[in-house]
Scaffold this active site. Structure first.
Site, mmCIF file in Angstrom:
data_model
loop_
_atom_site.group_PDB
_atom_site.id
_atom_site.type_symbol
_atom_site.label_atom_id
_atom_site.label_comp_id
_atom_site.label_asym_id
_atom_site.label_seq_id
_atom_site.Cartn_x
_atom_site.Cartn_y
_atom_site.Cartn_z
ATOM 1 N N ASN A 120 0.806 -1.232 0.000
ATOM 2 C CA ASN A 120 0.000 0.000 0.000
ATOM 3 C C ASN A 120 0.832 1.271 0.000
ATOM 4 O O ASN A 120 1.968 1.238 0.451
ATOM 5 C CB ASN A 120 -0.883 -0.005 1.256
ATOM 6 N N HIS A 175 -8.017 1.940 -4.148
ATOM 7 C CA HIS A 175 -8.193 1.118 -2.947
ATOM 8 C C HIS A 175 -8.148 2.051 -1.735
ATOM 9 O O HIS A 175 -7.093 2.470 -1.299
ATOM 10 C CB HIS A 175 -7.062 0.091 -2.875
HETATM 11 N N1 LIG Z 1 -3.725 -4.380 -1.443
HETATM 12 C C1 LIG Z 1 -4.373 -4.748 -0.352
HETATM 13 O O1 LIG Z 1 -5.584 -4.926 -0.375
HETATM 14 C C2 LIG Z 1 -3.612 -5.009 0.907
HETATM 15 C C3 LIG Z 1 -2.362 -4.480 1.080
HETATM 16 N N2 LIG Z 1 -1.634 -4.727 2.206
HETATM 17 C C4 LIG Z 1 -0.296 -4.159 2.272
HETATM 18 O O2 LIG Z 1 0.664 -5.205 2.118
HETATM 19 C C5 LIG Z 1 1.893 -4.835 2.734
HETATM 20 C C6 LIG Z 1 2.398 -5.960 3.623
HETATM 21 O O3 LIG Z 1 1.539 -6.166 4.718
HETATM 22 P P1 LIG Z 1 1.900 -7.260 5.836
HETATM 23 O O4 LIG Z 1 2.312 -8.520 5.209
HETATM 24 O O5 LIG Z 1 0.795 -7.263 6.797
HETATM 25 O O6 LIG Z 1 3.180 -6.590 6.517
HETATM 26 P P2 LIG Z 1 4.316 -7.326 7.360
HETATM 27 O O7 LIG Z 1 5.037 -6.281 8.127
HETATM 28 O O8 LIG Z 1 3.745 -8.474 8.102
HETATM 29 O O9 LIG Z 1 5.290 -7.917 6.236
HETATM 30 C C7 LIG Z 1 6.042 -7.117 5.391
HETATM 31 C C8 LIG Z 1 7.351 -7.845 5.141
HETATM 32 O O10 LIG Z 1 8.089 -7.111 4.149
HETATM 33 C C9 LIG Z 1 9.455 -7.327 4.445
HETATM 34 N N3 LIG Z 1 10.289 -6.362 3.742
HETATM 35 C C10 LIG Z 1 10.461 -5.047 3.983
HETATM 36 N N4 LIG Z 1 11.325 -4.514 3.097
HETATM 37 C C11 LIG Z 1 11.687 -5.517 2.256
HETATM 38 C C12 LIG Z 1 12.536 -5.602 1.132
HETATM 39 N N5 LIG Z 1 13.202 -4.545 0.685
HETATM 40 N N6 LIG Z 1 12.684 -6.799 0.529
HETATM 41 C C13 LIG Z 1 12.015 -7.895 0.968
HETATM 42 N N7 LIG Z 1 11.197 -7.867 2.029
HETATM 43 C C14 LIG Z 1 11.036 -6.696 2.668
HETATM 44 C C15 LIG Z 1 9.518 -7.195 5.971
HETATM 45 O O11 LIG Z 1 10.710 -7.752 6.503
HETATM 46 C C16 LIG Z 1 8.257 -7.939 6.373
HETATM 47 O O12 LIG Z 1 8.533 -9.288 6.671
HETATM 48 C C17 LIG Z 1 1.590 -3.527 3.483
HETATM 49 O O13 LIG Z 1 2.033 -2.429 2.736
HETATM 50 C C18 LIG Z 1 0.072 -3.517 3.586
HETATM 51 O O14 LIG Z 1 -0.452 -2.232 3.718
HETATM 52 C C19 LIG Z 1 -2.112 -5.512 3.212
HETATM 53 C C20 LIG Z 1 -3.380 -6.059 3.099
HETATM 54 C C21 LIG Z 1 -4.246 -5.823 1.966
HETATM 55 O O1 LIG Z 2 -6.174 -1.592 5.512
HETATM 56 C C1 LIG Z 2 -4.990 -1.759 5.190
HETATM 57 O O2 LIG Z 2 -4.059 -0.977 5.472
HETATM 58 C C2 LIG Z 2 -4.650 -2.986 4.406
HETATM 59 C C3 LIG Z 2 -5.548 -3.043 3.255
HETATM 60 O O3 LIG Z 2 -5.341 -2.394 2.261
HETATM 61 C C4 LIG Z 2 -6.832 -3.715 3.440
HETATM 62 O O4 LIG Z 2 -6.979 -4.597 4.298
HETATM 63 O O5 LIG Z 2 -7.748 -3.373 2.680
#
Ligand SMILES: NC(=O)C1=CN([C@@H]2O[C@H](COP(=O)(O)OP(=O)(O)OC[C@H]3O[C@@H](n4cnc5c(N)ncnc54)[C@H](O)[C@@H]3O)[C@@H](O)[C@H]2O)C=CC1
Ligand SMILES: O=C([O-])CC(=O)C(=O)O
Length: 312
Positions: A120, A175
């Site tokens: 995001n 989104h």
């Molecule tokens: N598009 C959507 O609907 C959604 C988007 N997201 C987004 O997805 C992303 C990840 O969320 P989570 O998994 O919950 O976060 P998280 O913190 O659990 O995992 C993120 C991972 O990325 C790793 N990371 C950071 N920099 C890196 C790099 N340069 N190379 C490789 N790995 C790296 C971290 O070490 C961590 O393990 C967030 O930005 C979140 O907002 C989350 C849910 C829904």
């Molecule tokens: O809410 C957030 O930050 C992660 C996300 O995009 C979702 O769950 O829709």
């Protein structure tokens, strides 16, 4: 068939687990920057596979992109998630730098790969990845609309006491709070939604859907991962099986819906080449205005990023 997932955090590890359970691919590479994280997560997932009868090999890697060589699909889930009180937009600068770095490294080893972006703020990160990868935009797909639509179907199913499986819906736009769920295109087993509830009642469900991500952030202290990873797996499955299914995804627009040079959610046909067709709907004036407002919001973030970093 190999799929690489960059980021072994909540969303990344959950994607690996769900994908392995589907027994769809020969190999999943889970890559993270944090030492030991992806190795631990992949070992845990691997030890589940005999019980669920999956032949997928799951390996965990720290930083070594060579292992991702010739991936069919790369899923980008790395970066920071939001915490209570934050908006997705608050993540833009940190995550843009991360997405740019990982896209550059991944494309080097998998020049023919399709990319699914999850990080995001989603539409802006998809744009950053596209500008960095410099490949055809059909290969860079942002995941959001499937998730938003699933949340909408869930809330609607609770209101109507009808299975969410039978609810069809479509969303446009970015989104976030400006997403545009389409009342006119929502139905229950082919029956228009207006037969079940008024537009005003539907608006209440839409408001809940818009706040769906935030609701989970407030409950858990970090963002959702179960429904997001299931949404990603839907895209992976559709591409790998070349199923030509229609889903709302964030894609690069070149004049469709009167918009260009932007990633935004619209219905698309997905197949083995990625985005095979953008479906253009005839919108009424209200829908057009809402979409324009959503696009302006995403554009504003892209322009802010461009001011901060002139390489975009
Ligand atoms: N598009 C959507 O609907 C959604 C988007 N997201 C987004 O997805 C992303 C990840 O969320 P989570 O998994 O919950 O976060 P998280 O913190 O659990 O995992 C993120 C991972 O990325 C790793 N990371 C950071 N920099 C890196 C790099 N340069 N190379 C490789 N790995 C790296 C971290 O070490 C961590 O393990 C967030 O930005 C979140 O907002 C989350 C849910 C829904
Ligand atoms: O809410 C957030 O930050 C992660 C996300 O995009 C979702 O769950 O829709």
């Amino acid at each position: 068939m190999k799929v690489t997932i960059i980021g072994a955090g909540n969303v990344g590890a959950s994607c690996a687990s769900l994908l392995a359970q589907r027994n769809l691919v020969r190999k999943i590479v889970l890559l993270d920057i944090r030492e030991k994280l992806s190795e631990g997560k992949s070992l845990d997932i691997s030890q589940m596979l005999s019980m669920i009868e999956s032949n997928t090999e799951v390996i965990g890697i720290t930083k070594d992109y060579f292992q991702s060589k010739n991936s069919e699909i790369i899923i980008i889930t790395c970066g920071i998630p939001r915490k209570p009180g934050m908006s997705r937009e608050d993540l833009v600068k940190t995550n843009a730098e991360i997405i740019r770095t990982v896209t550059k490294k991944s494309i080097l080893f998998s020049p023919k790969s399709k990319f699914i972006i999850v990080s995001n703020p989603l539409d802006v990160m998809s744009y950053v990845s596209y500008m960095t990868a410099k490949v055809d935009s059909s290969r860079i797909i942002g995941m959001a609309g499937i998730l938003d639509s699933a949340r909408y179907r869930f809330f609607l199913s609770k209101k109507l006491n009808i299975s969410p499986i039978d609810i069809q819906s479509l969303l446009l736009g970015g989104h976030g709070d400006t997403m545009v769920p389409l009342y006119r295109y929502t139905s229950v087993s082919g029956i228009p939604i207006k037969e079940f509830l008024s537009e005003e009642e539907n608006d209440e469900i839409i408001e809940k859907t818009k706040k769906g991500g935030e609701q989970i952030v407030n409950l858990l202290g970090t963002s959702a991962w179960m429904a997001p990873s299931a949404s990603v797996v839907k895209i992976v499955e559709t591409i790998l099986k070349d199923s030509k299914r229609i889903f709302p995804c964030s894609v690069f627009l070149k004049g469709q819906y009167g918009l260009k040079d932007i990633y935004l959610g619209v219905p698309v046909v997905l197949g083995k080449s990625g985005v095979e067709k953008i479906v253009e709907l005839k919108l009424n004036q209200k829908e057009k205005n809402l979409l324009k407002k959503s696009a302006n919001h995403v554009k504003m973030m892209i322009n802010k990023l461009k001011k901060f970093d002139t390489s975009y």
